[in-house]
Design a protein around this motif. Structure first.
Motif, PDB file in Angstrom:
ATOM      1  N   ARG A  22       1.002  -1.183   0.052  1.00  0.00           N
ATOM      2  CA  ARG A  22       0.097  -0.234   0.025  1.00  0.00           C
ATOM      3  C   ARG A  22       0.890   1.305  -0.031  1.00  0.00           C
ATOM      4  O   ARG A  22       0.339   2.062  -0.511  1.00  0.00           O
ATOM      5  CB  ARG A  22      -0.828   0.036   1.238  1.00  0.00           C
ATOM      6  CG  ARG A  22      -1.662   1.273   1.385  1.00  0.00           C
ATOM      7  CD  ARG A  22      -2.799   1.089   2.465  1.00  0.00           C
ATOM      8  NE  ARG A  22      -2.095   0.872   3.738  1.00  0.00           N
ATOM      9  CZ  ARG A  22      -1.249   1.759   4.309  1.00  0.00           C
ATOM     10  NH1 ARG A  22      -1.434   3.059   3.982  1.00  0.00           N
ATOM     11  NH2 ARG A  22      -0.732   1.520   5.595  1.00  0.00           N
ATOM     12  N   TRP A  23       1.971   1.364   0.799  1.00  0.00           N
ATOM     13  CA  TRP A  23       2.623   2.385   0.889  1.00  0.00           C
ATOM     14  C   TRP A  23       3.375   2.907  -0.648  1.00  0.00           C
ATOM     15  O   TRP A  23       3.361   4.121  -0.965  1.00  0.00           O
ATOM     16  CB  TRP A  23       4.104   2.263   1.647  1.00  0.00           C
ATOM     17  CG  TRP A  23       3.865   1.988   3.156  1.00  0.00           C
ATOM     18  CD1 TRP A  23       2.652   2.293   3.808  1.00  0.00           C
ATOM     19  CD2 TRP A  23       4.720   1.307   3.908  1.00  0.00           C
ATOM     20  NE1 TRP A  23       3.069   1.916   5.373  1.00  0.00           N
ATOM     21  CE2 TRP A  23       4.079   1.479   5.381  1.00  0.00           C
ATOM     22  CE3 TRP A  23       6.008   1.025   4.106  1.00  0.00           C
ATOM     23  CZ2 TRP A  23       4.492   1.120   6.399  1.00  0.00           C
ATOM     24  CZ3 TRP A  23       6.556   0.554   5.067  1.00  0.00           C
ATOM     25  CH2 TRP A  23       5.966   0.474   6.409  1.00  0.00           C
ATOM     26  N   TYR A  24       3.672   1.679  -1.356  1.00  0.00           N
ATOM     27  CA  TYR A  24       4.305   2.050  -2.728  1.00  0.00           C
ATOM     28  C   TYR A  24       3.499   2.112  -3.994  1.00  0.00           C
ATOM     29  O   TYR A  24       3.466   2.178  -4.919  1.00  0.00           O
ATOM     30  CB  TYR A  24       5.295   0.986  -3.079  1.00  0.00           C
ATOM     31  CG  TYR A  24       6.460   0.962  -2.150  1.00  0.00           C
ATOM     32  CD1 TYR A  24       7.548   2.135  -2.300  1.00  0.00           C
ATOM     33  CD2 TYR A  24       6.687   0.199  -0.988  1.00  0.00           C
ATOM     34  CE1 TYR A  24       8.566   2.064  -1.497  1.00  0.00           C
ATOM     35  CE2 TYR A  24       7.812   0.014  -0.236  1.00  0.00           C
ATOM     36  CZ  TYR A  24       8.603   1.247  -0.294  1.00  0.00           C
ATOM     37  OH  TYR A  24       9.640   1.505   0.423  1.00  0.00           O
ATOM     38  N   SER A  25       2.039   1.806  -3.561  1.00  0.00           N
ATOM     39  CA  SER A  25       1.014   1.942  -4.737  1.00  0.00           C
ATOM     40  C   SER A  25       0.548   3.330  -4.960  1.00  0.00           C
ATOM     41  O   SER A  25       0.886   4.335  -4.363  1.00  0.00           O
ATOM     42  CB  SER A  25      -0.135   0.735  -4.345  1.00  0.00           C
ATOM     43  OG  SER A  25      -0.985   1.832  -3.315  1.00  0.00           O
ATOM     44  N   GLY A  48       2.020   5.713   6.478  1.00  0.00           N
ATOM     45  CA  GLY A  48       1.238   6.189   7.544  1.00  0.00           C
ATOM     46  C   GLY A  48      -0.046   5.237   7.662  1.00  0.00           C
ATOM     47  O   GLY A  48      -0.191   4.332   6.748  1.00  0.00           O
ATOM     48  N   GLU A  49      -1.085   5.708   8.568  1.00  0.00           N
ATOM     49  CA  GLU A  49      -2.292   5.128   8.514  1.00  0.00           C
ATOM     50  C   GLU A  49      -3.390   6.035   8.062  1.00  0.00           C
ATOM     51  O   GLU A  49      -3.213   7.221   7.714  1.00  0.00           O
ATOM     52  CB  GLU A  49      -2.627   4.891   9.925  1.00  0.00           C
ATOM     53  CG  GLU A  49      -1.528   3.653  10.495  1.00  0.00           C
ATOM     54  CD  GLU A  49      -1.826   3.357  12.041  1.00  0.00           C
ATOM     55  OE1 GLU A  49      -2.587   2.446  12.110  1.00  0.00           O
ATOM     56  OE2 GLU A  49      -1.421   4.030  12.852  1.00  0.00           O
ATOM     57  N   ASP A  94      -0.790  10.529   9.567  1.00  0.00           N
ATOM     58  CA  ASP A  94       0.527  10.733   8.509  1.00  0.00           C
ATOM     59  C   ASP A  94       1.730  10.657   8.994  1.00  0.00           C
ATOM     60  O   ASP A  94       2.169  11.563   9.521  1.00  0.00           O
ATOM     61  CB  ASP A  94       0.092  11.886   7.636  1.00  0.00           C
ATOM     62  CG  ASP A  94       1.282  12.288   6.565  1.00  0.00           C
ATOM     63  OD1 ASP A  94       2.059  11.317   6.401  1.00  0.00           O
ATOM     64  OD2 ASP A  94       1.197  13.360   6.185  1.00  0.00           O
ATOM     65  N   TRP A  95       2.435   9.537   9.189  1.00  0.00           N
ATOM     66  CA  TRP A  95       3.832   9.489   9.776  1.00  0.00           C
ATOM     67  C   TRP A  95       4.695  10.100   8.998  1.00  0.00           C
ATOM     68  O   TRP A  95       5.472  10.894   9.811  1.00  0.00           O
ATOM     69  CB  TRP A  95       4.093   7.867   9.775  1.00  0.00           C
ATOM     70  CG  TRP A  95       3.259   6.905  10.408  1.00  0.00           C
ATOM     71  CD1 TRP A  95       2.283   7.148  11.155  1.00  0.00           C
ATOM     72  CD2 TRP A  95       3.263   5.467  10.129  1.00  0.00           C
ATOM     73  NE1 TRP A  95       1.613   6.226  11.409  1.00  0.00           N
ATOM     74  CE2 TRP A  95       2.256   5.011  10.926  1.00  0.00           C
ATOM     75  CE3 TRP A  95       3.811   4.461   9.328  1.00  0.00           C
ATOM     76  CZ2 TRP A  95       1.876   3.676  11.022  1.00  0.00           C
ATOM     77  CZ3 TRP A  95       3.647   3.313   9.178  1.00  0.00           C
ATOM     78  CH2 TRP A  95       2.772   2.937  10.027  1.00  0.00           C
ATOM     79  N   TRP A  96       4.835  10.448   7.787  1.00  0.00           N
ATOM     80  CA  TRP A  96       5.705  10.935   6.860  1.00  0.00           C
ATOM     81  C   TRP A  96       5.633  12.592   7.558  1.00  0.00           C
ATOM     82  O   TRP A  96       6.648  13.207   7.659  1.00  0.00           O
ATOM     83  CB  TRP A  96       5.346  11.070   5.406  1.00  0.00           C
ATOM     84  CG  TRP A  96       6.474  11.583   4.622  1.00  0.00           C
ATOM     85  CD1 TRP A  96       6.154  12.709   3.766  1.00  0.00           C
ATOM     86  CD2 TRP A  96       7.557  11.174   4.100  1.00  0.00           C
ATOM     87  NE1 TRP A  96       7.338  13.030   3.208  1.00  0.00           N
ATOM     88  CE2 TRP A  96       8.403  12.550   3.330  1.00  0.00           C
ATOM     89  CE3 TRP A  96       8.561  10.257   4.566  1.00  0.00           C
ATOM     90  CZ2 TRP A  96       9.538  12.210   3.068  1.00  0.00           C
ATOM     91  CZ3 TRP A  96       9.968  10.072   4.087  1.00  0.00           C
ATOM     92  CH2 TRP A  96      10.463  11.021   3.282  1.00  0.00           C
TER      93      TRP A  96
END
Length: 324
Positions: free
Chosen positions: A217-220, A226-227, A231-233
């Motif tokens: 999911r992160w790279y799609s 993040g969730e 947003d962790w970033w």
């Protein structure tokens, strides 16, 4: 069970001498996540004379366990730090090494490690040592540490500094941006039921389906680090603890430029970047694993990380400072 902690149930599984070192193995049952069956095993290394210095927590990467940091004969970066006087703690993530698989193992994600497990580990180490620990994460361990910091899960007092070794989330996998490819990837992962470290020749441990789907999911397309509700970033901009990123010129899995990009997202005033390659004066272009496990790393890299932990900075002339 008599607990070794006032925070949650903790059992001391073993206490052994390993040559000049002690090895204490604890099993934590934090009870802070939706899956109440989660138990985490945490190994503590220290000098046999009982002296305990500044605590350092070492986080292994994917397909790995505590043996990444030290061998059964007590050789490795963990024993090196213990012999230098540090109070060394080595957790094993859910279902890795001595940590048993929880009931919802297949659904385990970095989000669970970051939100529930790392804060519990940090709180127990602070309780036992009386000091905020330094954290060092390799690969997925560093990504998990970044997620815990960016998500605001590691409260003030649970982290003195962070070292991210071979950790990044910026490398682009263009095929995954195509929805049909991403859908096919999810379908295949679900059919596989997770990732086998031995089958893929990546390491001694398996990784759960939930973590694999989360990474996909992160790279799609439109994916983010993040969730849905966090947003962790973006949250990394609010982090203030000193951060060191270690990258290697021979690391083709997590390239140096991407490791630096993760570092530059942090809002910390102290951000340093160490690149391990011949162009930087090292004896070789280190690889993803060799940056921490090799004769060269023992000679060239370990002393630099020790200096960072002791002085809060790299030696003069080593690495580069990323201005906040």
């Amino acid at each position: 069970m008599q607990s070794s902690s006032q925070l949650f149930p903790v059992a001391l599984l073993s206490a052994e001498f390993r040559g000049d070192l002690t090895e204490d193995v604890y099993r934590l049952k934090p009870g802070n996540s939706p899956d109440s069956s989660v138990e985490l095993v945490l190994t503590r290394l220290g000098l046999r004379d009982g002296a305990r210095g500044v605590p350092v927590i070492l986080l292994h990467g994917s397909f790995s366990n505590r043996r990444f940091w030290y061998s059964p004969k007590c050789i490795g970066f963990g024993p090196y730090l213990a012999r230098a006087g540090f109070d060394v703690w080595i957790p094993e993530m859910r279902g890795h090494g001595l940590s048993p698989r929880n009931e919802d193992y297949d659904r385990n994600r970095v989000a669970d490690y970051a939100r529930f497990d790392l804060p519990a580990i940090g709180s127990f180490v602070v309780e036992q040592s009386g000091q905020a620990p330094h954290w060092i994460g390799h690969s997925l361990g560093g990504i998990t540490l970044a997620a815990a910091l960016g998500g605001g899960y590691l409260e003030e007092g649970l982290a003195a500094s962070a070292v991210l070794c071979g950790s990044q989330i910026s490398r682009t996998y263009w095929p995954l941006k195509l929805p049909p490819v991403a859908w096919s990837g999810r379908f295949l992962l679900k059919r596989m039921g997770g990732l086998s470290g031995s089958r893929l020749k990546r390491g001694p441990e398996d990784e759960p389906l939930g973590l694999a789907l989360e990474t996909l999911r992160w790279y799609s397309l439109f994916g983010r680090f993040g969730e849905k509700d966090n947003d962790w970033w973006g949250g990394l901009q609010n982090v203030r603890v000193p951060v060191l990123a270690v990258a290697a010129d021979g690391d083709y899995q997590d390239p140096a430029w991407a490791c630096r990009q993760l570092l530059e997202q942090f809002g910390s005033e102290v951000r340093e970047y160490l690149r391990l390659g011949k162009r930087q004066g090292f004896s070789e272009d280190y690889g993803h694993v060799e940056m921490l496990i090799s004769k060269g790393a023992q000679r060239e890299v370990w002393p630099l990380l020790q200096h960072w932990l002791e002085q809060g900075a790299l030696p003069a002339g080593q690495g580069a400072l990323a201005q906040a």
